[in-house]
Design an enzyme around this catalytic site. Structure first.
Site, PDB file in Angstrom:
ATOM      1  CG  PHE A 109      37.594  33.056  50.192  1.00  0.00           C
ATOM      2  CD1 PHE A 109      36.223  33.058  50.323  1.00  0.00           C
ATOM      3  CD2 PHE A 109      38.147  33.027  48.924  1.00  0.00           C
ATOM      4  CE1 PHE A 109      35.408  33.053  49.195  1.00  0.00           C
ATOM      5  CE2 PHE A 109      37.350  33.020  47.797  1.00  0.00           C
ATOM      6  CZ  PHE A 109      35.978  33.031  47.941  1.00  0.00           C
ATOM      7  NE  ARG A 112      32.379  42.147  44.751  1.00  0.00           N
ATOM      8  CZ  ARG A 112      33.612  42.104  44.258  1.00  0.00           C
ATOM      9  NH1 ARG A 112      34.117  43.173  43.669  1.00  0.00           N
ATOM     10  NH2 ARG A 112      34.333  41.019  44.355  1.00  0.00           N
ATOM     11  CG  ASP A 133      40.527  48.782  30.897  1.00  0.00           C
ATOM     12  OD1 ASP A 133      40.982  49.371  31.884  1.00  0.00           O
ATOM     13  OD2 ASP A 133      40.264  47.565  30.904  1.00  0.00           O
ATOM     14  CG  ASP A 155      37.417  39.556  38.978  1.00  0.00           C
ATOM     15  OD1 ASP A 155      37.853  38.768  39.841  1.00  0.00           O
ATOM     16  OD2 ASP A 155      37.285  40.765  39.178  1.00  0.00           O
ATOM     17  CE  LYS A 176      39.327  38.901  28.866  1.00  0.00           C
ATOM     18  NZ  LYS A 176      39.603  40.269  29.326  1.00  0.00           N
ATOM     19  NE  ARG A 222      39.330  32.711  38.951  1.00  0.00           N
ATOM     20  CZ  ARG A 222      40.237  33.252  39.751  1.00  0.00           C
ATOM     21  NH1 ARG A 222      41.246  33.925  39.230  1.00  0.00           N
ATOM     22  NH2 ARG A 222      40.136  33.158  41.050  1.00  0.00           N
ATOM     23  CB  THR A 232      35.809  39.306  33.249  1.00  0.00           C
ATOM     24  OG1 THR A 232      36.649  39.782  34.299  1.00  0.00           O
ATOM     25  CG2 THR A 232      34.856  38.264  33.802  1.00  0.00           C
ATOM     26  CG  ASN A 242      43.170  41.856  30.183  1.00  0.00           C
ATOM     27  OD1 ASN A 242      43.250  43.079  30.193  1.00  0.00           O
ATOM     28  ND2 ASN A 242      42.100  41.224  30.619  1.00  0.00           N
ATOM     29  CG  ASP A 286      38.102  43.749  30.412  1.00  0.00           C
ATOM     30  OD1 ASP A 286      38.095  42.633  30.958  1.00  0.00           O
ATOM     31  OD2 ASP A 286      38.758  44.710  30.843  1.00  0.00           O
TER      32      ASP A 286
END
Length: 1331
Positions: free
Chosen positions: A570, A627, A823, A709, A803, A797, A707, A826, A448
């Site tokens: 955005f 970033r 951790d 994200d 997963k 995503r 992930t 999910n 993860d």
């Protein structure tokens, strides 16, 4: 909701039974998958669908599966549907493997999955047949019951630990409304329909309907990284009819009826109706707060409980704790099957021998004529007799020995001080010990991101304005006084500095909150935005007040009110966010921030110089994994804005083609902008994450990142944590349909084969929508083939079940051990699906740690867990298994040799109880100490040279190694029996001329076997410690003591062992016996010494080489090259390090690059291993190094890998003489880290001659230095390498857009329209207390 009614059933048991999917739905899903169609319920997880209105209360009885909940304390409830306590599950959870009812069946099932247990159960039953067993009726049953009892105790002990972890979660405190007052209770007491209060930074104990909050308009900020990996906060909003209930008195008088869908695992879908005073209102996912999520930046919320316990969406995405079996157990089963057939063959051969002997000899012996008609002399009876006689070829004590060894190995893990985390005061926890060996066989790691690799803590680090690059990489946050000094003295960039700071303070959706103590905190759905706002505040531009349509900032001591006219949101397609503002002077400005690729192409002409400066700085930021965002501004005239605004508002209200209309309107304004600067935000990694990943890759382990994200964030973190480097070709799969995904995978599969032939590294990036198609139908094969070829894989995503599906796919296709680490809740499904599941036992990871096999406080402890404990446990356990097979075959095959001289009668050479005690007492301790105290290689050595990890797997439990042990056992048994037989051939071994009988032969042979197998354990042990020596020598002494006591005492207790009466004295009174005890075991073990010597000389294993180098050298540099001690290593040690590493590297070696005699690389490579490291520190910026390297044609001094991993790529042939000479004239090619060969456009770490740098050079700290070295390792290598990594145009066209990564302004798919909601917030209003 009819579709949900057909698919779901509600849990109706008060004992916590979980809901079950309808069988027809499952069958229909399987059929659709087989046809390549997409199941509807999976699409729900990744695609937003139109809201489906729930049926009203009047229509609800037509759908019996809908959940009906009554809210409020009503004195008259006549509807039986509202008896929640009896109808719905409790909130108590359990991740235990067993309970009081299931323990016995599940335990027996797990035990009898092992073939040897089935075998010994059958033997114990066969021995109960009268007169069939030559060894007695209970010699197998008693030890077998003891073994099962020990295993049962171990399982109970481990499950108790799981139950304690569950109890910790169930006992979390929560406030429940009782009689108008808030009472603190435990999570397990929460029931459906309860009103509960959750305070800031607390987890939600169940799935809740948001009723109200401390914020305006019933807003609440939710962190769901524990559920879906998203780092951005989500904004939830209560219904307007309940948002005003901000006191317990309001809730106490509140009455409502809720009708909602039954429990399901779809975390992004929910529909329901709430009826208040006869009026029904719809609510959905916008108002649902999921168990496991955390309340952030919100003082409190009131919620009504909808789903509890295993009905909650979080638990619906979890699986029941599986019964995992290790690869070693599976291989052992195969070996046992082989030995079983050997046993059957020996029984058949012996029975045939008996028949032949009887046929030739019985007719001639008239006194044995009665045996001719004895039914017990039949062939089948003989087979059964010999089958029982030889049954101990399969060691009965193997499993209990392994259980004991594994149990104490788990204690080693629990008490390893090197895996103790001071900050959290926690250590590693082995929640199961059955998988200890699996830690040493891992080939794939599924990790993860959020909370595992990253801390989810954003820090503003650097800012680029014009030609100036402010900030540094060493400090924790931005720290550069020259920025404000340039503003004060009116530098040429002063105006741009102020503009950038204003944009950082204005262009966002952050809400400020002024505490009573004067503290100013920021509430934000995006940690990136909050980091920028805090960064601006640190530079005296402080955003402190938000009011409807305006913000107030303190700019260098003066408050300025800025009106927010419009916000252009955005999106992932736009990759930018814009805000139109009117400043205090009345000027209208367009503020835009976004990715460099979209900002640069919208700048005013003549911006080339600014773009060049900014590009240099962005490359520097990207090399450190930051970033980045670019900022641009444009002044608008009143007329231009008034002409544009109506068109934009019309696009906002459009129903059809809304996204396109908004984008077209934005394009008309976002042009001819002026670039004012760029910022760098660091997404803080967990400690030592990149070093750990590098070490794992050096150990030939593939690391995948799974992930929830966004793709850009995932790629950015992949670069930061050294999973991929800038020149890794990214194969990005981002299609939305099955056909497009299939074609893309087919195309990339062909491309991957080309890249493999060219020796280039490549990685795949795939998002959840594409993954949904990639795991379906024929695309699954292409996806699996491509993924297994990749150097690394990044899946973004993803839903929790996706997963788990990826893990299961890799397990099936790769046929290797897969480890999953996470951790959050999910990650539970993934952890349970993997061969080995690791949970991070941090604040966020209770659910993951509870469901895991092993828990560690920090990700970087995984390095020691696998490389040290995993490699040791695997090697030790394999030795235990092989040794157990060896010692049993060595003893019990003697029965076969004796049968040749005993007329194939089935007579035992050994006394029956000594046969049973061989495994239980006399040879029980040598395998245990082998499994606990043997150190194949020192821990520090395998940490330095992770390639040794893979070398342990190659020969550990291979068929060749197993055959060698079995062959040696047969040779030893032949030697022991026939040498003993030769010694006792005339039977007269006393001065008085007496003989000892058959037991004298048997007891002597037994003694020699015990001595031989115990001494064999010493030979197989790589490190002799006092427990090993005591156990092996003590076991021999234990047999001597036992036989004395047994011969003196037991024959007088019920006639047990009557044949042994006086045998101890008879045997030990013979000098022949004592001389044979010295000679026969040593003569037998000479076979081992000869064979081991030949193998070590001819075919040394990496482990044997490592042991020899350890003994030959006191210390040497290897993988662990910290800056504090690198320059201190001197002398011939360095040569040993190079030879050692070049031989032990399992990665493909590459021919060294001939840079030419005059090249700086060649000149400085001679003593590179004993050099100091120079980096971008010490007053030289990364951009300076970058420009200097470009001027030198991209060449730099000799470079040497990364912070820790040195994967040597020079062929070893002919290198050792050069090492030994070591003179100034000797030269050799430099070594390059294969995994991290960077491009020529970035700064590098160089390793210079030790004479070129003063000895006094030092760094700020070990931690900072290693982090700087680590990030530089992503960039450094030779530019002249023949292994050029020119990526394909097709791949890099998309990959280049995400290479630098950019911070996101907001969540484009948020449930609530954030910008409009935030713009109407008034931060000056007083918040209710909720009390």
């Amino acid at each position: 909701m009819a579709s949900f009614a057909n698919k779901e059933n509600v849990c109706v048991s008060s004992f916590g039974a979980r809901h079950l999917n309808d069988r027809e739905s499952i069958n229909r899903e399987k059929k659709e998958k087989s046809r390549g169609k997409l199941p509807v319920f999976e699409l729900l997880e990744t695609k937003k669908k139109p809201k489906i209105e729930m049926p009203t209360e009047a229509a609800a009885p037509n759908n019996t599966n809908n959940r009906h909940i009554h809210l409020g304390n009503s004195t008259e409830i006549t509807d039986p549907r509202h008896h929640h306590v009896q109808r719905y599950c409790s909130n108590r959870i359990s991740t235990c493997k067993y309970n009081g009812f299931s323990f016995l069946p599940r335990f027996l099932y797990e035990q009898f999955r092992r073939y040897n247990n089935i075998f010994f159960l059958a033997i114990a039953l066969l021995q109960q047949i009268p007169d069939v067993s030559p060894t007695g009726r209970y010699t197998t049953a008693v030890p077998f019951l003891i073994i099962l009892s020990v295993s049962a105790l171990k399982e109970i002990f481990e499950d108790v630990k799981r139950r304690r972890s569950d109890n910790k979660v169930n006992a979390f405190p929560v406030e429940i409304l009782v009689d108008g007052n808030w009472l603190e209770k435990q999570w397990k007491d929460v029931k459906v329909g309860d009103f509960i209060r959750v305070d800031n930074d607390s987890l939600f104990p169940a799935d809740l309907l948001l009723l109200s909050s401390s914020e305006q308009q019933g807003m609440a900020y939710i962190e769901t990284s524990n559920l879906d990996g998203e780092t951005n906060l989500k904004i939830k909003q209560a219904l307007d009819v309940t948002a005003s209930m901000t006191s317990p008195e309001n809730l106490a008088s509140f009455q409502a009826e809720i009708t909602c869908e039954p429990p399901s695992r779809h975390v992004n879908e929910f529909n329901g109706n709430i009826e208040i005073n006869g009026e029904a209102r719809h609510f959905g996912i916008d108002q649902l707060l999921l168990r496991g999520a955390r309340l952030k930046n919100t003082a409190w919320i009131f919620g009504a409980v909808i789903y509890t316990g295993h009905d909650s969406k979080l638990l619906m995405n979890s699986k029941r704790a599986p019964l995992k079996s290790g690869t070693i157990d599976v291989q052992t089963n195969y070996r046992i099957i082989f030995l079983f057939f050997v046993l059957v063959a020996l029984a058949l051969i012996s029975a045939a021998g008996s028949e032949i002997w009887r046929g030739y000899n019985i007719p001639q012996a008239w006194y044995l004529s009665f045996l001719e008609h004895d039914p017990k002399g039949s062939f089948l009876w003989g087979v059964l007799t010999f089958f029982i006689l030889y049954n101990n070829l399969i060691p009965i004590s193997l499993q209990v020995t392994l259980e004991i060894v594994r149990f104490f190995q788990a204690i080693y893990i629990n008490n390893d001080i090197e895996m103790y985390d001071v900050n959290s005061d926690s250590c590693a926890i082995a929640r199961t010990s059955n998988l200890n060996e699996e830690l040493g066989q891992v080939k794939y790691i599924m990790s993860d991101k959020t909370g595992t690799l990253t801390r989810n803590v954003m820090k503003f680090k650097r800012v680029s304005i014009g030609s100036h690059n402010y900030g540094n990489n060493e400090d924790d946050e931005f720290s550069d006084v020259t920025l404000l000094e340039d503003v004060e003295r009116g530098d040429k960039h002063a105006e741009a500095i102020v503009e950038v700071l204003k944009m950082m303070a204005v262009c966002h959706t952050v809400v400020p909150e002024n505490k009573d103590d004067g503290e100013l905190i920021y509430q934000s759905s995006s940690p990136d935005e909050a980091a920028l706002v805090r960064g601006a505040a640190s530079q005296k531009v402080t955003f402190h007040t938000r009011q409807p349509q305006k913000v107030i900032c303190n700019v260098f001591g003066t408050d300025e009110t800025i009106e927010i006219l419009d916000v252009i949101d955005f999106t992932s397609d736009r990759k930018r966010m814009s805000v139109i503002v009117r400043d205090q002077e009345g000027d209208i400005k367009l503020y835009t921030k976004g990715a460099d690729t979209v900002i640069f192409e919208r700048l005013v002409r003549g911006s080339e110089q600014s773009v060049d400066w900014c590009t240099d700085h962005l490359e520097d930021y990207a090399s450190f994994g930051y970033r980045t965002l670019c900022f641009a501004v444009r002044k608008l005239s009143d007329g231009e804005y008034e002409q544009w605004a109506p068109e934009y508002k019309k696009a906002i209200l459009a129903i059809e083609n809304r996204a396109k209309l908004l984008a077209d309107a934005a394009e008309k304004l976002e042009k001819d902008m002026v670039l004012v600067g760029a910022t760098a935000i660091e997404d803080k990694l967990q400690e030592w994450v990149p070093e750990t990943i590098q070490a794992l890759m050096a150990a030939d382990i593939r690391v995948w990142m799974l992930t929830g994200d966004k793709r850009e964030t995932a790629i950015n973190i992949a670069h930061s944590c050294a999973l991929v480097h800038p020149n890794t070709e990214l194969l990005i799969v981002d299609k939305t349909t099955y056909e497009e995904t299939y074609q893309k995978l087919e195309q990339f599969s062909a491309r991957s084969q080309e890249l493999e032939k060219q020796g280039k590294e490549f990685a795949m990036v795939i998002d959840g929508k594409s993954l949904l198609h990639a795991l379906t139908g024929e695309a699954r094969k292409h996806f699996g083939d491509l993924a297994l070829r990749c150097h690394a894989v990044v899946c973004c995503r993803m839903s929790p079940m996706q997963k788990a599906e990826v893990v299961e796919m890799v397990r099936k296709l790769a046929k290797h051990v897969v480890l999953a680490i996470g951790d959050g809740a999910n990650d539970v499904a993934m952890i349970q699906a993997a061969n080995v599941g690791i949970g991070i036992s941090g604040e966020e990871g209770l659910q993951a740690a509870s469901a895991s096999d092993y828990a560690i406080p920090r990700f970087h402890f995984l390095r020691r867990l696998l490389l040290v404990h995993g490699a040791w446990n695997h090697d030790r356990s394999v030795k235990v298994i092989l040794y157990s097979f060896y010692k049993n075959i060595c003893l019990y095959i003697i029965e076969l040799w004796f049968a040749i001289f005993s007329a194939w009668s089935g007579q035992t050479i050994f006394e029956r109880w000594t046969i049973g005690m061989f495994n239980v007492i006399f040879t029980a301790w040598p395998p245990v100490v082998l499994g606990l105290f043997d150190h194949p290689v020192p821990a520090d050595q395998i940490m330095k040279y992770p390639a040794l990890y893979a070398s342990f797997q190659n020969r550990a439990f291979s068929i060749g190694n197993f055959s060698l042990w079995i062959g040696m056992a047969i040779i030893h048994s032949l030697s022991l029996f026939f040498l003993t037989y030769a010694t006792m051939e005339h039977q007269v071994v006393w001065d008085n001329g007496l003989t000892g009988g058959w037991l004298m032969l048997g007891n002597c042979a037994y003694t020699f076997v015990v001595a031989t197998v115990c001494l064999k354990a010493l030979l197989e042990c790589d490190s002799w410690t006092w427990p090993v020596v005591v156990a092996c020598i003590g076991s021999i002494g234990l047999w001597i003591v036992f036989v004395i006591i047994y011969a003196l005492v037991f024959p007088h207790i019920g006639g047990i062992g009557a044949d042994m009466a006086g045998m101890a004295y008879i045997m030990m009174s013979s000098w022949t016996f004592w001389l044979a005890l010295l000679f026969i075991p040593l003569a037998t073990l000479m076979w081992d010494l000869v064979i081991k010597s030949l193998f070590t000389i001819a075919m040394p294993t990496p482990r044997e080489l490592a042991v020899m180098y350890t003994k030959r050298t006191t210390s040497f540099n290897g993988f662990e090259r910290l800056a504090s001690n690198w320059a201190a290593n001197q002398g011939p040690t360095k040569d040993g390090a190079h030879v050692f590493a070049s031989r032990f590297s399992l990665r493909k070696r590459i021919q060294p690059v001939d840079s030419g005699v005059g090249s700086p690389r060649h000149q400085n490579s001679e003593k590179s291993e004993n050099s100091s490291l120079t980096s971008s520190g010490g007053g030289t910026t990364s951009s300076d190094n970058h420009r200097r390297n470009r001027k030198n044609g991209g060449k730099s001094s000799a470079e040497y890998g990364s912070t820790e991993m040195s994967t040597w790529n020079q062929n070893f042939e002919g290198a050792e003489p050069a090492f030994k000479r070591g003179g100034a004239s000797s030269s050799r090619s430099s070594y390059t880290n294969r995994a991290f060969v960077g491009d020529q456009n970035v700064t590098r770490i160089t390793v210079n001659d030790e004479n070129e740098m003063p000895r006094g050079t030092s760094y700020s700290s070990n931690v900072l230095e290693n982090m700087r070295l680590l990030t530089s390792s992503l960039r450094g290598s030779t530019t002249g390498s023949s292994r050029s990594r020119t990526a394909s145009e097709a791949s890099l066209a998309l990959a280049e857009q995400t290479r630098y990564g950019f911070a996101f302004s907001q969540d484009e798919s948020a449930a609530v329209a954030q910008t409009e909601l935030i713009r109407n917030v008034d931060s000056t209003r007083e918040k209710p207390t909720g009390r």
